[in-house]
Design an enzyme around this catalytic site. Structure first.
Site, PDB file in Angstrom:
ATOM      1  N   LYS A   1       0.801  -1.240   0.176  1.00  0.00           N
ATOM      2  CA  LYS A   1      -0.138   0.012   0.172  1.00  0.00           C
ATOM      3  C   LYS A   1       1.019   1.357   0.008  1.00  0.00           C
ATOM      4  CE  LYS A   1      -4.393   0.569   0.200  1.00  0.00           C
ATOM      5  NZ  LYS A   1      -5.774  -0.064  -0.009  1.00  0.00           N
TER       6      LYS A   1
ATOM      7  N   ASP B   1      -7.058   4.333  -4.081  1.00  0.00           N
ATOM      8  CA  ASP B   1      -7.763   4.283  -2.648  1.00  0.00           C
ATOM      9  C   ASP B   1      -8.449   5.634  -2.395  1.00  0.00           C
ATOM     10  OD1 ASP B   1      -7.745   2.010  -0.441  1.00  0.00           O
ATOM     11  OD2 ASP B   1      -7.458   4.144   0.370  1.00  0.00           O
TER      12      ASP B   1
HETATM   13  N1  GLU Z   1      -7.526   0.096  -2.646  1.00  0.00           N
HETATM   14  C1  GLU Z   1      -8.320  -0.958  -2.907  1.00  0.00           C
HETATM   15  C2  GLU Z   1      -8.389  -1.970  -1.604  1.00  0.00           C
HETATM   16  O1  GLU Z   1      -8.219  -1.232  -0.705  1.00  0.00           O
HETATM   17  C3  GLU Z   1      -8.077  -1.540  -4.363  1.00  0.00           C
HETATM   18  C4  GLU Z   1      -6.675  -1.919  -4.372  1.00  0.00           C
HETATM   19  C5  GLU Z   1      -6.044  -2.531  -5.796  1.00  0.00           C
HETATM   20  O2  GLU Z   1      -6.973  -2.576  -6.696  1.00  0.00           O
HETATM   21  O3  GLU Z   1      -4.953  -2.536  -5.953  1.00  0.00           O
HETATM   22  O4  GLU Z   1      -8.332  -3.021  -1.743  1.00  0.00           O
END
Ligand code: GLU
Length: 447
Positions: free
Chosen positions: A126, A166
């Site tokens: 992340k 996100d």
């Molecule tokens: N931010 C999203 C999550 O919390 C998507 C992450 C992604 O698609 O890589 O899963």
């Protein structure tokens, strides 16, 4: 074994002082997987948990940019590459004022298990920045994204680490980030997901998270002999996740009676349907991050300033705003109102204390790392689409998404049953997500 888990939690606390969100998720996951550690002493011997709670790599970098007044601004950017046992690091980027390592690490840690639950080959990571996009012009956002990518590009790649959106990072930001990556590397590849349809994006990715949440909620209700049709649902948030959730709830015959923003919540007893759903997009596009104008536009609705929708009586609650939006007092109100189901849409929206109270009082809780995994699952499908130089149809995507969500529910339910824990989806999802990662880590030696 309880003692051992406490020791691991102590290690995490010592190593990550002042990061309560990260500790919160470590506590939740490690407490859940206690029976697995009991059954597998070799995991303990291999130091698997000590390694799991330590990111493989974390970078922090300066993001300098110039605002529309010509003033230099400096933000801080992050990418925590948490675990690559089952695939390249995968997870979104969050741009929000409150971003700091504790938030990115909590999200990165959750992503390991969420991504594993999808059954697809993606590890956990992340990133983000303490940049607040509220009220910024497109030109400012572009300059920020270009500066952010000017450092990030050297750490990512389609086989290494594949970021996505996100909170605060949507189609506009992904476009600017992708453009800068391509310019710096001279490579056209699937290094980001959530892209626009014109340049490699996946049909259905925008609504995938919300649709997936509703499929998961439907499976939870089905397991308990109930159905979604005719149920009243209190949803929070009004962003991308809520928008997809509201659409699918309407389609399946449920009635959405609330949405919310940082300014308060909207109660709409007639249901958030038709043009009101489209209006959620307009609210978002205004860049003001408030939901109160909804009540001015649709007079049947009421705006409650500074409050959260958990005081409204509903059959099902779906928090889709942000972490820790349901505290113990909210849980008590929900139980007093006869709540039977809570399905988490946002990442970690419920405190551990609130989860415990809800579960003790017979509420079925669907954890976010299972329920909202449809977003990242579709991101992985987008990676496959890009790698195969092809385009998938919306029907192909929706079909896969539904199958994936049904399987996640099935596997989480089976995992808690296997360890004699009844129908506890929090523990079940953590165990099912952990088992695959642990097996892969064991096979790969001490790395
Ligand atoms: N931010 C999203 C999550 O919390 C998507 C992450 C992604 O698609 O890589 O899963």
């Amino acid at each position: 074994m309880a003692n051992l888990v406490e020791q691991y939690i102590e290690i995490a606390k010592k190593r990550n002082p002042g990061e309560p969100e990260f500790i919160q998720t470590v506590e939740e996951v490690l407490t859940s997987i206690e029976p697995v550690l009991e059954a597998h002493p070799e995991y303990v011997e291999a130091g698997l948990i000590e390694r799991l709670i330590e990111p493989e790599r974390g970078i922090s970098f300066r993001v300098p940019w110039v605002d529309d007044e010509g003033k230099v601004q400096v933000n801080r950017g992050y990418r925590y590459e948490f675990n690559s046992a089952i695939g390249p690091y995968k997870g979104g980027l969050r741009f929000a004022a409150n971003v700091y390592p504790g938030i990115i690490k909590f999200l990165g840690f959750e992503q390991i298990f969420k991504n594993s639950l999808t059954g697809l080959p993606i590890g956990g990571g992340k990133g983000g920045a303490d940049f607040d996009p509220t009220g910024k012009s497109d030109a400012e956002v572009m300059r920020f994204c270009q500066s952010f990518m000017t450092e990030l590009y050297r750490h990512i790649g389609p086989h290494t680490d594949v970021p996505a959106g996100d909170m605060g990072v949507g189609a506009r930001e992904i476009g600017y980030l992708f453009g800068q990556y391509k310019r710096l590397t001279n490579r056209y590849e699937g290094v980001l997901t959530g892209k626009g349809l014109a340049y490699g994006g996946l049909a259905g990715r925008t609504e995938a998270t919300g649709y997936g949440i509703v499929f998961f909620a439907r499976e939870m209700l089905k397991h308990c002999g109930e159905e979604l049709a005719g149920k009243t649902v209190a949803v929070s948030g009004f962003g991308n996740v809520s928008w997809g959730t509201v659409q699918k709830l309407n389609e399946l015959g449920a009635k959405v009676i609330t949405i919310s923003g940082p300014d308060g919540y909207i109660y709409d007893p007639d249901g958030v349907t038709g043009e009101k759903v489209d209006y959620m997009l307009e609210l978002r596009a205004s860049g003001k991050n408030i939901c109160s104008p909804y009540a001015e536009k649709f007079p049947g609705a009421t705006f409650y300033a500074g409050k959260k929708p958990w005081e409204v009586k509903a059959d099902l609650y779906i928090p889709c705003a942000t972490q820790n939006e349901i505290h113990i007092e909210d849980a008590k109100t929900m139980v007093a109102n006869g709540c039977k189901f809570l399905c988490e849409g946002a990442n970690m929206p419920t405190t551990n204390e609130a989860i415990e109270y809800l579960q003790k009082n017979g509420v079925i809780v669907g954890p976010s790392k299972a329920a909202n995994a449809g977003g990242v699952a579709c991101s992985c499908i987008e990676m496959g689409q890009n790698a195969g130089h092809t385009v998938f149809s919306p029907a192909q995507v929706y079909e896969q998404l539904e199958t994936i969500m049904v399987n996640i529910h099935k596997n989480a339910a089976a995992a808690c049953e296997k360890y004699g824990l009844g129908y506890d989806l929090i523990k079940g999802a953590n165990i099912a997500g952990f088992e695959k990662v642990a097996e892969a880590m064991m096979a790969q030696g001490i790395v």
